[in-house]
Design an enzyme around this catalytic site. Structure first.
Site, short mmCIF file in Angstrom:
data_model
loop_
_atom_site.label_atom_id
_atom_site.label_comp_id
_atom_site.label_asym_id
_atom_site.label_seq_id
_atom_site.Cartn_x
_atom_site.Cartn_y
_atom_site.Cartn_z
N LYS A 57 -11.43 -19.39 -45.30
CA LYS A 57 -11.75 -20.67 -46.71
C LYS A 57 -13.57 -21.28 -45.53
O LYS A 57 -13.23 -22.44 -44.79
CB LYS A 57 -11.02 -21.08 -46.76
CG LYS A 57 -11.59 -22.21 -48.07
CD LYS A 57 -11.98 -21.96 -49.44
CE LYS A 57 -12.64 -22.54 -50.37
NZ LYS A 57 -14.16 -22.37 -51.05
N SER A 82 -15.15 -22.31 -60.02
CA SER A 82 -16.19 -23.18 -59.44
C SER A 82 -14.69 -24.26 -58.65
O SER A 82 -14.43 -25.00 -59.14
CB SER A 82 -16.69 -24.31 -60.42
OG SER A 82 -17.39 -25.74 -60.04
N CYS A 140 -22.78 -23.06 -51.28
CA CYS A 140 -21.82 -23.40 -52.10
C CYS A 140 -22.40 -23.47 -53.25
O CYS A 140 -23.35 -24.66 -53.28
CB CYS A 140 -21.05 -24.62 -51.58
SG CYS A 140 -20.03 -24.32 -52.96
N ASN A 203 -23.73 -15.17 -51.54
CA ASN A 203 -22.79 -15.64 -52.21
C ASN A 203 -22.24 -15.58 -53.57
O ASN A 203 -23.30 -14.73 -54.29
CB ASN A 203 -22.47 -17.25 -51.89
CG ASN A 203 -21.71 -18.31 -51.66
OD1 ASN A 203 -20.39 -17.84 -52.71
ND2 ASN A 203 -21.42 -18.63 -51.22
#
Ligand code: RRO
Length: 322
Positions: A57, A82, A140, A203
């Protein structure tokens, strides 16, 4: 002659890849964020038949709880999330990766909330005993107030310039999806100026919104319901980004293809567009680590139909109609 049946028996197909001198005995791994937050989850990926590696992660210097409330939902064509970068800190994942790096080549993902955080983490990794690969997450989409760095070409160049002054271990970047040919050209022009080992594309597709028809509410709680899209809905975007970057990046920069993998044909398509390794997010979340062996066998079936016995025979070989 009688053959005894073992569970590894009948794959006579070569499904391997190499990045930065590491050989991967299988080409599949988890997508960062899925099944990789705790050592218990990581152990399951490490041991899963069909998985050739794992990525931890995305880490920050300190542990983070992430965004509050419902922060992941399945939807018809994939998922929306999210999470907000929940993680147990760089030290936690670094310790795990060092303890297990003899088993397989591993990826350590980092996602600082600032350039200084990223550089500080890279310094710590450089000084550590970790000898695997680092994935710098520039994409991200879910931290309130923090735009995705990968959409800012100047900042991306600045971070990589500073990182490569001291970072000597194999480094790659996790990219957001790009949607304009001019942006493929611009990001490739930045990345080609650095000795990157790989890029991982894509992503999740940032800041989508899905409605729950039973309640007329957003499906997830953080950021008013806005979140990253993954799964089947992301496949054409993932293929385009793998292909668009493979056409533009220096051949030394390998590609991890991520997005939209539900079956073996999806893996095949990412390889055809140029992926060296393929990672699985939403479907791993939905199905668990047995997904890797299923996908491996489905890929082999697809390859047999096309009379291939090595992924290298069709990697990057997409034909076009013009
Ligand atoms: O934690 C997340 O919300 C998250 C991250 Br860091 C990322 O890179 N991609 C994503 O879909 N979610």
């Amino acid at each position: 002659m009688q053959f005894t049946h073992t569970h590894k028996e009948n794959i006579m197909t070569t499904m391997t890849a190499s990045i930065a001198g590491f050989t991967f005995d299988d080409i599949l791994l988890n997508a960062a964020g899925v099944y990789c937050q705790t050592t218990e989850e990581l152990d399951q990926i490490l041991e899963a038949p069909g998985a050739g590696s794992l990525v931890t992660k995305s880490a920050t210097p300190m542990e983070r709880p992430g965004n509050p409330g419902v922060r992941y939902a399945d939807m018809a064509l994939g998922s929306i999330n999210s999470m907000g970068l929940p993680n147990l800190s760089l030290d936690y994942y670094l310790e795990y990766a060092i303890a297990h790096q003899a088993d397989k080549p591993l990826f350590l993902s980092i996602a600082g909330l600032s350039k200084d955080d990223n550089l500080q983490m890279l310094r710590e990794i450089q000084a550590s005993d970790f000898n695997g690969l680092v994935e710098l997450n520039l994409s991200c989409p879910n931290v309130p107030g923090k735009p995705q760095t990968g959409y800012d070409f100047d900042t991306t160049r600045q971070i990589l310039t500073e990182a490569f002054t001291f970072f000597k271990k194999p480094l790659g970047v996790k990219l957001p999806p790009y949607f304009d040919i001019a942006h493929f050209d611009m990001i490739a022009a930045v990345l080609n100026d650095f000795p990157l080992a790989f890029v991982n594309t894509i992503n999740s597709i940032g800041n989508g919104l899905m409605v729950n028809p039973d309640t007329d509410t957003a499906m997830i709680a953080p950021k008013g319901g806005f979140g990253g899209l993954g799964g089947a809905i992301a496949k054409p975007t993932a293929l385009a980004n793998v292909r668009g970057l493979r056409q533009r990046l220096n051949p030394e920069i390998k590609i991890i293809g991520t997005g939209g993998v539900k079956d073996g044909r999806d893996v095949y398509d990412l390889i055809l567009c140029g992926a060296d390794l393929v990672s699985v997010g939403t479907t791993l979340h939905q199905e668990g680590p047995t997904v890797f062996n299923r996908l491996k066998h489905e890929l082999e079936t697809e390859m047999k139909v096309k009379a291939y016995d090595d992924v290298a025979q069709f990697r990057g070989q997409l034909q076009t109609l013009d």
